[in-house]
Design a protein around this motif. Structure first.
Motif, PDB file in Angstrom:
ATOM      1  N   PRO A 180       0.901  -1.268  -0.136  1.00  0.00           N
ATOM      2  CA  PRO A 180       0.078   0.050  -0.119  1.00  0.00           C
ATOM      3  C   PRO A 180       0.972   1.295   0.118  1.00  0.00           C
ATOM      4  N   ARG A 181       2.043   1.141   0.291  1.00  0.00           N
ATOM      5  CA  ARG A 181       2.911   2.246   0.491  1.00  0.00           C
ATOM      6  C   ARG A 181       4.401   1.960  -0.016  1.00  0.00           C
ATOM      7  N   ILE A 182       5.365   3.120  -0.390  1.00  0.00           N
ATOM      8  CA  ILE A 182       6.369   2.846  -0.787  1.00  0.00           C
ATOM      9  C   ILE A 182       7.303   2.537   0.669  1.00  0.00           C
ATOM     10  N   LEU A 183       8.515   1.949   0.684  1.00  0.00           N
ATOM     11  CA  LEU A 183       9.355   1.596   1.678  1.00  0.00           C
ATOM     12  C   LEU A 183       8.532   0.951   2.714  1.00  0.00           C
ATOM     13  N   GLY A 193       6.106   8.371   3.543  1.00  0.00           N
ATOM     14  CA  GLY A 193       4.944   9.386   2.989  1.00  0.00           C
ATOM     15  C   GLY A 193       5.885  10.725   2.618  1.00  0.00           C
ATOM     16  N   PHE A 194       6.720  11.004   3.437  1.00  0.00           N
ATOM     17  CA  PHE A 194       7.556  12.284   3.132  1.00  0.00           C
ATOM     18  C   PHE A 194       8.307  11.856   1.482  1.00  0.00           C
ATOM     19  N   PHE A 195       8.993  10.690   1.256  1.00  0.00           N
ATOM     20  CA  PHE A 195       9.675  10.596   0.358  1.00  0.00           C
ATOM     21  C   PHE A 195       8.591  10.414  -1.038  1.00  0.00           C
ATOM     22  N   HIS A 196       7.515   9.791  -0.680  1.00  0.00           N
ATOM     23  CA  HIS A 196       6.462   9.649  -1.829  1.00  0.00           C
ATOM     24  C   HIS A 196       6.270  11.040  -2.323  1.00  0.00           C
ATOM     25  N   ARG A 197       5.970  12.086  -1.280  1.00  0.00           N
ATOM     26  CA  ARG A 197       5.596  13.425  -1.615  1.00  0.00           C
ATOM     27  C   ARG A 197       6.723  14.164  -2.384  1.00  0.00           C
ATOM     28  N   LEU A 333      18.586  15.124  -0.950  1.00  0.00           N
ATOM     29  CA  LEU A 333      18.230  14.683   0.437  1.00  0.00           C
ATOM     30  C   LEU A 333      19.337  13.564   0.741  1.00  0.00           C
ATOM     31  N   LYS A 334      19.609  13.608   1.990  1.00  0.00           N
ATOM     32  CA  LYS A 334      20.462  12.483   2.601  1.00  0.00           C
ATOM     33  C   LYS A 334      19.692  11.795   3.886  1.00  0.00           C
ATOM     34  N   ALA A 374      16.906  10.076   9.997  1.00  0.00           N
ATOM     35  CA  ALA A 374      17.221  11.358   9.969  1.00  0.00           C
ATOM     36  C   ALA A 374      17.328  11.788   8.277  1.00  0.00           C
ATOM     37  N   VAL A 375      16.508  12.576   8.048  1.00  0.00           N
ATOM     38  CA  VAL A 375      16.825  13.298   6.740  1.00  0.00           C
ATOM     39  C   VAL A 375      17.375  14.784   6.835  1.00  0.00           C
ATOM     40  N   ASN A 376      18.693  14.791   6.092  1.00  0.00           N
ATOM     41  CA  ASN A 376      19.204  16.302   6.229  1.00  0.00           C
ATOM     42  C   ASN A 376      19.386  16.690   7.744  1.00  0.00           C
TER      43      ASN A 376
END
Length: 415
Positions: A180-183, A193-197, A333-334, A374-376
Protein backbone atom coordinates in the motif's frame (compact mmCIF):
# COMPACT_ATOMS: atom_id res chain seq x y z
CA UNK A 1 55.55 -16.02 0.86
CA UNK A 2 56.67 -18.62 3.42
CA UNK A 3 56.10 -17.28 6.91
CA UNK A 4 54.29 -20.15 8.58
CA UNK A 5 51.13 -18.04 8.77
CA UNK A 6 48.02 -19.71 7.33
CA UNK A 7 47.17 -19.25 3.66
CA UNK A 8 43.85 -17.42 3.55
CA UNK A 9 41.50 -17.56 0.59
CA UNK A 10 38.64 -15.07 0.26
CA UNK A 11 35.74 -15.83 -2.06
CA UNK A 12 34.19 -12.52 -3.11
CA UNK A 13 35.60 -9.21 -4.30
CA UNK A 14 33.06 -6.75 -2.95
CA UNK A 15 33.22 -4.48 0.08
CA UNK A 16 33.39 -7.42 2.48
CA UNK A 17 36.06 -9.41 0.66
CA UNK A 18 38.30 -6.46 -0.13
CA UNK A 19 38.11 -5.13 3.41
CA UNK A 20 38.85 -8.57 4.83
CA UNK A 21 42.09 -8.68 2.84
CA UNK A 22 43.05 -5.16 3.90
CA UNK A 23 42.11 -5.74 7.54
CA UNK A 24 44.21 -8.90 7.68
CA UNK A 25 47.28 -7.03 6.51
CA UNK A 26 46.57 -4.15 8.90
CA UNK A 27 46.21 -6.65 11.76
CA UNK A 28 49.63 -8.10 10.96
CA UNK A 29 48.88 -11.24 8.96
CA UNK A 30 51.95 -11.97 6.82
CA UNK A 31 50.80 -15.17 5.16
CA UNK A 32 49.39 -15.62 1.68
CA UNK A 33 46.06 -13.97 0.85
CA UNK A 34 44.16 -14.89 -2.30
CA UNK A 35 40.95 -13.08 -3.24
CA UNK A 36 38.68 -14.78 -5.79
CA UNK A 37 36.21 -12.49 -7.55
CA UNK A 38 33.69 -13.02 -10.33
CA UNK A 39 34.11 -9.35 -11.26
CA UNK A 40 36.46 -8.42 -14.09
CA UNK A 41 37.63 -5.31 -12.23
CA UNK A 42 39.15 -4.62 -8.82
CA UNK A 43 36.81 -4.10 -5.83
CA UNK A 44 34.85 -0.86 -6.03
CA UNK A 45 32.33 1.26 -4.12
CA UNK A 46 28.82 0.09 -4.97
CA UNK A 47 26.55 2.82 -3.53
CA UNK A 48 27.43 5.28 -6.35
CA UNK A 49 26.12 2.81 -8.94
CA UNK A 50 22.58 4.10 -8.45
CA UNK A 51 23.66 7.73 -8.19
CA UNK A 52 26.78 9.47 -9.56
CA UNK A 53 28.01 6.59 -11.70
CA UNK A 54 24.57 5.95 -13.17
CA UNK A 55 24.37 9.61 -14.17
CA UNK A 56 27.81 9.51 -15.75
CA UNK A 57 29.33 11.73 -13.08
CA UNK A 58 32.17 9.42 -12.03
CA UNK A 59 34.65 7.02 -13.59
CA UNK A 60 35.32 3.40 -12.75
CA UNK A 61 38.77 4.30 -11.43
CA UNK A 62 37.24 6.80 -9.01
CA UNK A 63 35.08 3.99 -7.58
CA UNK A 64 37.94 1.65 -6.71
CA UNK A 65 38.10 0.90 -3.00
CA UNK A 66 41.88 0.83 -3.30
CA UNK A 67 44.23 1.30 -6.26
CA UNK A 68 45.82 -1.68 -7.99
CA UNK A 69 49.15 -0.84 -6.37
CA UNK A 70 47.66 -1.54 -2.93
CA UNK A 71 47.13 -5.21 -3.74
CA UNK A 72 50.61 -5.50 -5.25
CA UNK A 73 52.33 -3.75 -2.35
CA UNK A 74 50.49 -5.87 0.22
CA UNK A 75 50.99 -9.16 -1.62
CA UNK A 76 47.27 -9.80 -2.05
CA UNK A 77 46.70 -12.05 -5.04
CA UNK A 78 43.54 -11.13 -6.93
CA UNK A 79 41.93 -13.74 -9.17
CA UNK A 80 39.48 -11.70 -11.23
CA UNK A 81 36.81 -13.07 -13.58
CA UNK A 82 36.97 -16.28 -11.56
CA UNK A 83 33.84 -18.03 -10.32
CA UNK A 84 34.03 -20.43 -7.39
CA UNK A 85 31.84 -23.49 -8.00
CA UNK A 86 32.61 -25.70 -5.01
CA UNK A 87 34.25 -25.95 -1.60
CA UNK A 88 35.87 -29.19 -0.46
CA UNK A 89 36.13 -28.90 3.32
CA UNK A 90 38.14 -32.12 3.69
CA UNK A 91 40.80 -31.36 1.06
CA UNK A 92 40.55 -27.64 1.80
CA UNK A 93 40.31 -26.52 -1.81
CA UNK A 94 38.03 -24.17 -3.72
CA UNK A 95 37.14 -25.32 -7.23
CA UNK A 96 36.76 -22.67 -9.93
CA UNK A 97 34.53 -22.77 -13.00
CA UNK A 98 37.54 -23.27 -15.27
CA UNK A 99 38.62 -26.36 -13.34
CA UNK A 100 41.40 -24.79 -11.28
CA UNK A 101 41.67 -25.61 -7.60
CA UNK A 102 42.80 -23.09 -5.00
CA UNK A 103 44.03 -24.48 -1.70
CA UNK A 104 43.34 -22.80 1.62
CA UNK A 105 44.11 -23.16 5.29
CA UNK A 106 41.53 -20.59 6.34
CA UNK A 107 38.58 -19.61 4.15
CA UNK A 108 36.50 -16.42 4.19
CA UNK A 109 33.20 -16.38 2.30
CA UNK A 110 32.13 -12.93 1.11
CA UNK A 111 29.88 -13.71 -1.83
CA UNK A 112 27.28 -11.04 -1.04
CA UNK A 113 23.74 -11.17 -2.32
CA UNK A 114 22.06 -11.47 -5.69
CA UNK A 115 19.25 -9.28 -6.97
CA UNK A 116 15.88 -10.98 -7.17
CA UNK A 117 14.47 -11.06 -10.69
CA UNK A 118 10.99 -11.27 -12.12
CA UNK A 119 9.68 -14.73 -12.80
CA UNK A 120 7.05 -14.30 -15.47
CA UNK A 121 6.34 -13.45 -19.09
CA UNK A 122 8.86 -11.06 -20.66
CA UNK A 123 11.34 -11.17 -17.78
CA UNK A 124 14.19 -11.98 -20.20
CA UNK A 125 13.51 -9.15 -22.66
CA UNK A 126 16.31 -6.74 -23.47
CA UNK A 127 15.89 -3.53 -21.53
CA UNK A 128 14.86 -5.31 -18.31
CA UNK A 129 17.51 -4.70 -15.68
CA UNK A 130 18.54 -5.20 -12.09
CA UNK A 131 21.19 -3.09 -10.37
CA UNK A 132 23.77 -4.97 -8.34
CA UNK A 133 27.16 -4.50 -10.01
CA UNK A 134 29.12 -2.29 -12.38
CA UNK A 135 27.89 -4.13 -15.47
CA UNK A 136 24.29 -3.59 -14.42
CA UNK A 137 24.94 0.13 -13.92
CA UNK A 138 26.59 0.52 -17.31
CA UNK A 139 23.78 -1.30 -19.11
CA UNK A 140 21.14 0.76 -17.30
CA UNK A 141 23.00 4.03 -17.93
CA UNK A 142 22.99 3.36 -21.67
CA UNK A 143 19.18 3.24 -21.70
CA UNK A 144 18.24 6.04 -19.30
CA UNK A 145 18.30 9.04 -21.58
CA UNK A 146 16.31 12.24 -21.85
CA UNK A 147 12.68 11.32 -22.56
CA UNK A 148 13.09 7.59 -21.93
CA UNK A 149 10.14 5.94 -20.18
CA UNK A 150 11.49 4.09 -17.15
CA UNK A 151 9.28 1.76 -15.13
CA UNK A 152 10.69 0.69 -11.77
CA UNK A 153 9.21 -2.41 -10.16
CA UNK A 154 9.67 -2.12 -6.41
CA UNK A 155 9.73 1.03 -4.28
CA UNK A 156 12.72 0.29 -2.06
CA UNK A 157 15.80 2.45 -1.64
CA UNK A 158 17.50 1.26 -4.84
CA UNK A 159 14.36 2.02 -6.84
CA UNK A 160 14.04 5.49 -5.34
CA UNK A 161 17.72 6.29 -5.84
CA UNK A 162 17.55 5.25 -9.49
CA UNK A 163 14.33 7.24 -9.90
CA UNK A 164 16.07 10.38 -8.62
CA UNK A 165 19.04 9.85 -10.95
CA UNK A 166 16.75 9.12 -13.90
CA UNK A 167 14.72 12.28 -13.32
CA UNK A 168 17.96 14.29 -13.25
CA UNK A 169 18.76 12.74 -16.63
CA UNK A 170 15.37 13.74 -18.02
CA UNK A 171 13.67 10.36 -18.07
CA UNK A 172 9.99 9.79 -17.30
CA UNK A 173 9.67 7.57 -14.24
CA UNK A 174 6.85 5.38 -12.96
CA UNK A 175 7.34 3.29 -9.82
CA UNK A 176 5.20 0.24 -9.14
CA UNK A 177 4.80 -1.15 -5.62
CA UNK A 178 2.58 -4.04 -4.63
CA UNK A 179 2.34 -2.86 -1.01
CA UNK A 180 0.00 0.00 0.00
CA UNK A 181 2.95 2.40 0.46
CA UNK A 182 6.54 2.78 -0.68
CA UNK A 183 9.44 1.65 1.53
CA UNK A 184 6.93 -0.43 3.46
CA UNK A 185 9.49 -3.04 4.50
CA UNK A 186 12.33 -0.71 5.45
CA UNK A 187 10.88 2.59 6.71
CA UNK A 188 8.09 3.88 8.91
CA UNK A 189 4.94 5.40 7.45
CA UNK A 190 6.01 8.97 8.22
CA UNK A 191 9.26 8.57 6.31
CA UNK A 192 7.75 6.75 3.35
CA UNK A 193 5.06 9.42 3.06
CA UNK A 194 7.70 12.13 2.94
CA UNK A 195 9.68 10.43 0.18
CA UNK A 196 6.51 9.70 -1.77
CA UNK A 197 5.56 13.37 -1.73
CA UNK A 198 9.07 14.56 -2.51
CA UNK A 199 9.51 12.27 -5.51
CA UNK A 200 6.01 13.06 -6.77
CA UNK A 201 6.96 16.73 -6.61
CA UNK A 202 9.86 15.93 -8.94
CA UNK A 203 7.58 14.27 -11.46
CA UNK A 204 7.80 10.62 -10.42
CA UNK A 205 4.51 8.73 -10.83
CA UNK A 206 3.70 6.14 -8.15
CA UNK A 207 1.34 3.21 -8.44
CA UNK A 208 0.98 1.43 -5.10
CA UNK A 209 -1.05 -1.68 -4.34
CA UNK A 210 -0.45 -3.06 -7.83
CA UNK A 211 1.26 -6.17 -9.14
CA UNK A 212 2.86 -7.01 -12.46
CA UNK A 213 1.25 -9.62 -14.71
CA UNK A 214 4.00 -9.57 -17.33
CA UNK A 215 6.21 -7.60 -19.67
CA UNK A 216 5.67 -7.22 -23.40
CA UNK A 217 8.14 -6.45 -26.14
CA UNK A 218 8.88 -6.09 -29.82
CA UNK A 219 11.90 -7.64 -31.56
CA UNK A 220 13.16 -8.83 -28.20
CA UNK A 221 13.06 -5.35 -26.60
CA UNK A 222 10.77 -4.45 -23.72
CA UNK A 223 7.99 -2.06 -24.72
CA UNK A 224 5.40 -2.21 -21.94
CA UNK A 225 4.49 -3.49 -18.50
CA UNK A 226 1.12 -5.16 -17.94
CA UNK A 227 -0.46 -4.85 -14.51
CA UNK A 228 -2.61 -7.53 -12.95
CA UNK A 229 -5.76 -5.48 -13.67
CA UNK A 230 -4.93 -5.47 -17.38
CA UNK A 231 -3.60 -1.91 -17.61
CA UNK A 232 -0.65 -1.49 -19.97
CA UNK A 233 2.15 0.98 -19.14
CA UNK A 234 4.54 1.92 -21.97
CA UNK A 235 8.20 1.34 -21.11
CA UNK A 236 11.53 1.81 -22.86
CA UNK A 237 13.45 0.41 -19.91
CA UNK A 238 12.46 -1.52 -16.78
CA UNK A 239 14.34 -1.79 -13.51
CA UNK A 240 13.48 -4.67 -11.19
CA UNK A 241 14.23 -3.56 -7.65
CA UNK A 242 12.56 -6.15 -5.44
CA UNK A 243 15.37 -6.91 -3.03
CA UNK A 244 18.16 -9.43 -2.85
CA UNK A 245 18.84 -12.98 -1.68
CA UNK A 246 22.02 -14.20 0.02
CA UNK A 247 24.54 -15.95 -2.23
CA UNK A 248 24.84 -18.93 0.09
CA UNK A 249 24.68 -21.83 -2.38
CA UNK A 250 28.40 -22.62 -1.98
CA UNK A 251 28.02 -22.59 1.80
CA UNK A 252 24.96 -24.84 1.72
CA UNK A 253 26.70 -27.33 -0.57
CA UNK A 254 29.70 -27.31 1.78
CA UNK A 255 27.47 -28.25 4.72
CA UNK A 256 27.58 -24.93 6.57
CA UNK A 257 24.61 -24.01 8.75
CA UNK A 258 22.46 -21.60 6.74
CA UNK A 259 19.07 -19.98 7.32
CA UNK A 260 18.39 -16.95 5.11
CA UNK A 261 22.14 -16.53 4.96
CA UNK A 262 25.16 -18.23 6.48
CA UNK A 263 24.87 -18.33 10.27
CA UNK A 264 27.92 -16.75 11.94
CA UNK A 265 28.94 -15.52 15.38
CA UNK A 266 30.36 -12.08 16.18
CA UNK A 267 33.78 -13.23 14.98
CA UNK A 268 32.33 -14.25 11.61
CA UNK A 269 32.96 -17.94 12.36
CA UNK A 270 30.60 -20.34 10.61
CA UNK A 271 29.50 -23.77 11.84
CA UNK A 272 32.65 -25.26 10.26
CA UNK A 273 35.92 -24.48 12.00
CA UNK A 274 38.33 -22.52 9.84
CA UNK A 275 35.62 -21.10 7.57
CA UNK A 276 34.39 -17.56 8.11
CA UNK A 277 31.64 -15.61 6.37
CA UNK A 278 31.00 -11.87 6.21
CA UNK A 279 28.79 -9.29 4.53
CA UNK A 280 25.37 -9.50 2.88
CA UNK A 281 25.44 -13.29 2.76
CA UNK A 282 25.50 -13.72 6.54
CA UNK A 283 22.94 -13.88 9.30
CA UNK A 284 24.62 -12.56 12.39
CA UNK A 285 23.99 -11.74 16.06
CA UNK A 286 22.60 -8.30 16.92
CA UNK A 287 24.25 -7.55 20.29
CA UNK A 288 22.39 -4.26 20.72
CA UNK A 289 19.05 -6.08 20.42
CA UNK A 290 19.24 -9.05 22.75
CA UNK A 291 19.61 -12.51 21.22
CA UNK A 292 18.28 -11.61 17.78
CA UNK A 293 19.93 -12.78 14.54
CA UNK A 294 19.57 -10.64 11.43
CA UNK A 295 20.86 -10.38 7.86
CA UNK A 296 22.18 -6.90 7.15
CA UNK A 297 22.84 -5.59 3.65
CA UNK A 298 25.06 -2.57 4.21
CA UNK A 299 28.59 -1.38 3.58
CA UNK A 300 29.26 -0.56 7.27
CA UNK A 301 28.28 -4.09 8.26
CA UNK A 302 30.62 -5.60 5.66
CA UNK A 303 33.51 -3.44 6.89
CA UNK A 304 32.84 -4.21 10.57
CA UNK A 305 32.61 -7.96 9.98
CA UNK A 306 35.85 -7.89 7.97
CA UNK A 307 37.65 -6.26 10.90
CA UNK A 308 36.19 -8.80 13.34
CA UNK A 309 37.34 -11.76 11.24
CA UNK A 310 40.84 -10.31 10.92
CA UNK A 311 41.02 -9.78 14.67
CA UNK A 312 39.84 -13.32 15.38
CA UNK A 313 42.31 -14.87 12.97
CA UNK A 314 45.15 -12.88 14.50
CA UNK A 315 44.12 -13.78 18.05
CA UNK A 316 43.27 -10.20 18.95
CA UNK A 317 40.22 -8.94 20.89
CA UNK A 318 37.19 -8.42 18.70
CA UNK A 319 36.33 -4.78 18.03
CA UNK A 320 33.26 -3.45 19.81
CA UNK A 321 30.29 -4.23 17.55
CA UNK A 322 28.99 -1.11 15.88
CA UNK A 323 25.30 -0.28 15.67
CA UNK A 324 23.80 -1.14 12.25
CA UNK A 325 23.52 2.00 10.14
CA UNK A 326 22.55 2.80 6.58
CA UNK A 327 22.19 5.74 4.23
CA UNK A 328 20.49 6.76 1.00
CA UNK A 329 21.05 9.80 -1.24
CA UNK A 330 18.14 11.02 -3.37
CA UNK A 331 18.21 14.43 -5.08
CA UNK A 332 19.46 16.84 -2.41
CA UNK A 333 18.20 14.58 0.36
CA UNK A 334 20.50 12.52 2.58
CA UNK A 335 18.76 9.89 4.65
CA UNK A 336 20.77 8.34 7.49
CA UNK A 337 19.43 5.50 9.61
CA UNK A 338 20.91 4.12 12.80
CA UNK A 339 19.59 1.01 14.47
CA UNK A 340 16.65 -1.26 13.71
CA UNK A 341 13.23 -0.50 15.26
CA UNK A 342 12.78 -3.83 17.03
CA UNK A 343 10.15 -3.64 19.80
CA UNK A 344 9.48 0.05 19.13
CA UNK A 345 6.21 1.19 20.67
CA UNK A 346 6.05 4.80 19.46
CA UNK A 347 7.80 7.44 17.36
CA UNK A 348 8.95 10.97 18.08
CA UNK A 349 9.25 13.24 15.05
CA UNK A 350 11.51 16.29 15.23
CA UNK A 351 11.47 18.92 12.48
CA UNK A 352 14.63 21.03 12.32
CA UNK A 353 13.69 24.66 13.01
CA UNK A 354 14.01 27.02 10.03
CA UNK A 355 15.30 24.29 7.72
CA UNK A 356 13.18 22.84 4.94
CA UNK A 357 13.18 19.07 4.36
CA UNK A 358 15.16 18.40 7.52
CA UNK A 359 13.70 16.17 10.23
CA UNK A 360 14.32 13.04 12.24
CA UNK A 361 12.19 10.20 13.53
CA UNK A 362 13.15 8.51 16.78
CA UNK A 363 11.78 5.03 17.37
CA UNK A 364 11.26 4.42 21.07
CA UNK A 365 10.91 1.38 23.26
CA UNK A 366 9.73 2.89 26.50
CA UNK A 367 12.16 5.72 27.24
CA UNK A 368 15.01 4.24 25.19
CA UNK A 369 15.80 4.97 21.55
CA UNK A 370 16.12 1.84 19.40
CA UNK A 371 16.43 3.48 15.96
CA UNK A 372 16.60 6.90 14.32
CA UNK A 373 15.82 7.94 10.75
CA UNK A 374 17.26 11.35 9.88
CA UNK A 375 16.73 13.35 6.69
CA UNK A 376 19.26 16.15 6.20
CA UNK A 377 19.80 16.06 9.96
CA UNK A 378 23.34 14.82 10.57
CA UNK A 379 23.44 15.99 14.17
CA UNK A 380 20.33 14.02 15.12
CA UNK A 381 21.70 10.92 13.39
CA UNK A 382 25.08 11.07 15.16
CA UNK A 383 23.62 11.84 18.59
CA UNK A 384 20.83 9.29 18.17
CA UNK A 385 23.32 6.58 17.24
CA UNK A 386 25.35 7.29 20.38
CA UNK A 387 22.28 7.20 22.58
CA UNK A 388 21.15 3.88 21.13
CA UNK A 389 24.57 2.33 21.68
CA UNK A 390 24.65 3.63 25.25
CA UNK A 391 21.27 2.00 25.92
CA UNK A 392 20.40 4.80 28.29
CA UNK A 393 16.92 6.23 28.95
CA UNK A 394 16.28 9.74 27.64
CA UNK A 395 14.08 12.60 28.71
CA UNK A 396 11.09 12.21 26.39
CA UNK A 397 9.98 15.82 26.80
CA UNK A 398 13.40 17.17 25.81
CA UNK A 399 13.74 14.73 22.90
CA UNK A 400 10.33 15.88 21.66
CA UNK A 401 11.38 19.54 21.79
CA UNK A 402 13.07 20.39 18.48
CA UNK A 403 14.66 23.46 20.06
CA UNK A 404 16.73 21.13 22.27
CA UNK A 405 19.78 19.68 20.52
CA UNK A 406 19.75 15.89 20.72
CA UNK A 407 23.45 15.85 21.53
CA UNK A 408 22.71 17.54 24.86
CA UNK A 409 20.79 14.43 25.89
CA UNK A 410 23.96 12.33 25.69
CA UNK A 411 25.48 14.11 28.70
CA UNK A 412 22.17 13.80 30.52
CA UNK A 413 22.06 10.07 29.84
CA UNK A 414 25.62 9.66 31.11
CA UNK A 415 24.98 11.46 34.39
Amino acid sequence: MTTGAPRIVIIGGGHAGANAAASLRQAGHDGEIVMISEETVLPYHRPPLSKAYLKGGSTLESLYLRPAKFYETNNIETLLDARATGIDTERKVVTLADGREVGWELLILATGSVARRLDGPGADLAGVHVLRDIRDAEALHARIVDGARLVIIGAGYIGLEVAASARDLGAEVTILEREPRILSRVACEELSGFFHRFHAGRGVVFRTGVSVAGLHGEDGEVRSVELSDGEILPADVVLVGIGGSPCDALAIDAGLHCDNGVIVDLAGQTSTKGIYAIGDMTRRPMPHYGDRMFRLESVPNAVDQAKAVAADIMGKPLPTPDLPWFWSDQYELKLQIAGVPFDADRQIVRHTPDKENSFSIFHMSGDRIVAVEAVNALGDFVAGKKLIMAGQPVDIARLSDASVAVKTLIATAAD
